[in-house]
Design a protein around this motif. Structure first.
Motif, short mmCIF file in Angstrom:
data_model
loop_
_atom_site.label_atom_id
_atom_site.label_comp_id
_atom_site.label_asym_id
_atom_site.label_seq_id
_atom_site.Cartn_x
_atom_site.Cartn_y
_atom_site.Cartn_z
N THR A 144 0.83 -1.21 0.00
CA THR A 144 0.00 0.00 0.00
C THR A 144 0.86 1.26 0.00
O THR A 144 0.32 2.37 -0.01
CB THR A 144 -0.92 0.03 1.23
OG1 THR A 144 -0.12 0.04 2.43
CG2 THR A 144 -1.84 -1.17 1.26
N LEU B 64 1.36 -1.06 8.90
CA LEU B 64 0.82 0.18 8.33
C LEU B 64 1.65 1.38 8.75
O LEU B 64 1.93 2.29 7.95
CB LEU B 64 -0.64 0.37 8.76
CG LEU B 64 -1.67 -0.49 8.02
CD1 LEU B 64 -3.05 -0.30 8.63
CD2 LEU B 64 -1.71 -0.13 6.53
N LEU C 149 -6.55 -0.24 0.64
CA LEU C 149 -6.89 -0.20 2.06
C LEU C 149 -7.95 -1.25 2.40
O LEU C 149 -7.93 -1.82 3.50
CB LEU C 149 -7.37 1.20 2.44
CG LEU C 149 -6.31 2.31 2.31
CD1 LEU C 149 -6.88 3.65 2.70
CD2 LEU C 149 -5.09 1.98 3.17
N TRP D 135 0.14 5.74 0.25
CA TRP D 135 0.61 6.70 1.26
C TRP D 135 1.48 7.78 0.63
O TRP D 135 1.41 8.96 1.01
CB TRP D 135 1.37 5.97 2.36
CG TRP D 135 0.55 4.93 3.05
CD1 TRP D 135 0.74 3.58 3.02
CD2 TRP D 135 -0.61 5.13 3.86
NE1 TRP D 135 -0.22 2.93 3.76
CE2 TRP D 135 -1.05 3.86 4.28
CE3 TRP D 135 -1.32 6.27 4.28
CZ2 TRP D 135 -2.17 3.69 5.10
CZ3 TRP D 135 -2.43 6.10 5.09
CH2 TRP D 135 -2.85 4.83 5.48
#
Length: 321
Positions: free
Chosen positions: A108, A159, A138, A112
């Motif tokens: 992911t 995360l 997400l 970000w």
């Protein structure tokens, strides 16, 4: 690998892409094997100290000037975000989370990067495709960490690690640093590795380590990780100089596939239906974020519009041949 004035060969391009696809994808399994008998922060700290020393020595041998104090300061700040929070978080979390699943959560990262670059880097707001890509990624992570899935603390740490790596990447991009990426990476690894060793000792890892119990698999994995850092980074930086960032960015959704398959094949990590659904969501989301915006069918139109370099055209032929 340095910048080339002529078109790079197809073989060199394929080797460079294979390096960042396979070598980086395999590091998640190597971390899992390394921390079997070596505490996470001490293992990672030693790995980066060795890799940083090699890269810094290469810079010295190439006659690069000694970096000023401000470059060391910025390298230290970046290293805390990239290596202590980012890589350190991944290494710590793999004590409780399978290596392939860890790679899926870290995939992911492009989301970000875009989010923080919109807020602080001056980018325009997200387009629909980019927003959809972030949302899918997400949702994939939420699928993994829902009740009955992976360790929720491990998922949260992963995360945080991805966020730390994103902020560190943007800080490194915009901060005052050496012109040589090799020198800058060596400085960051040296400072980050030293800090990680201190963190490990502060967490009591020095008392936990038993040299007699350290396995040869862990030692071999640690050296493999060190070599991966030294080899893959120059390949990555070289690709950024000879082809489009969008094509280079495809490593972000190849790495988790490699990590999941290696984790299953080598250490028997389970391939559940939940993992498959999450993998599909994350990889599709990342693909929407990093895949080239223009279809290949319009290559001639695109070449004219954005003035692709000859090297960009070579990579398009390699990828689509």
């Amino acid at each position: 690998m340095g910048s080339q004035s002529s078109e790079p060969s197809r073989t060199k391009l394929l080797l460079a892409f294979a390096t960042i696809y396979l070598l980086w994808g395999s590091t998640y399994l190597a971390i899992r094997l390394a921390i079997d008998t070596i505490p996470p922060f001490l293992m990672a700290g030693c790995r980066f100290l060795l890799a940083g020393a090699i890269l810094y020595a290469i810079g010295v041998r190439n006659g690069l000037p000694r970096p000023p104090r401000r470059h060391w300061r910025n390298a230290a700040i970046g290293s805390v975000l990239l290596f202590v929070v980012g890589n350190g978080g991944v290494t710590w979390a793999e004590q409780a989370v399978p290596s392939g699943v860890a790679a899926l959560v870290i995939a992911t990262l492009p989301a970000w990067l875009l989010l923080f670059d919109w807020g602080y880097g001056g980018r325009k707001g997200p387009k629909f495709r980019e927003a959809a890509g972030i949302g899918l990624g997400l949702v994939g992570v939420a699928t993994l960490s829902a009740p009955g899935g992976i360790n929720p603390v491990g998922a949260a740490v992963l995360l945080v690690a991805a966020v730390g790596w994103a902020i560190g990447s943007l800080f490194t991009r915009y901060s005052d640093k050496p012109a040589s990426p090799v020198r800058n990476s060596g400085m960051q690894m040296l400072t980050g590795g030293a800090i990680m060793v201190v963190v490990g000792l502060a967490l009591g890892e020095g008392e936990r380590i038993n040299l007699a119990a350290v396995s040869w698999q862990s030692v071999a994995a640690c050296f493999y990780l060190m070599l991966a850092a030294v080899v893959a980074l120059p390949a990555y930086n070289w690709l950024l100089t000879v082809t489009s960032p969008a094509l280079v960015g495809t490593y972000a959704f190849v790495n988790p596939v490699v990590a999941v398959l290696l984790g299953w094949a080598v250490v028997g990590e389970a391939l559940s239906g939940r993992t498959g659904v999450a993998a599909a969501l994350v990889i599709l989301g990342v693909a929407l974020l990093v895949w080239p915006k223009k279809p290949v069918a319009k290559r001639a139109e695109v070449d004219s519009a954005i003035s692709l370099t000859p090297a960009d055209k070579v990579v398009c032929r390699v990828v689509h041949s």
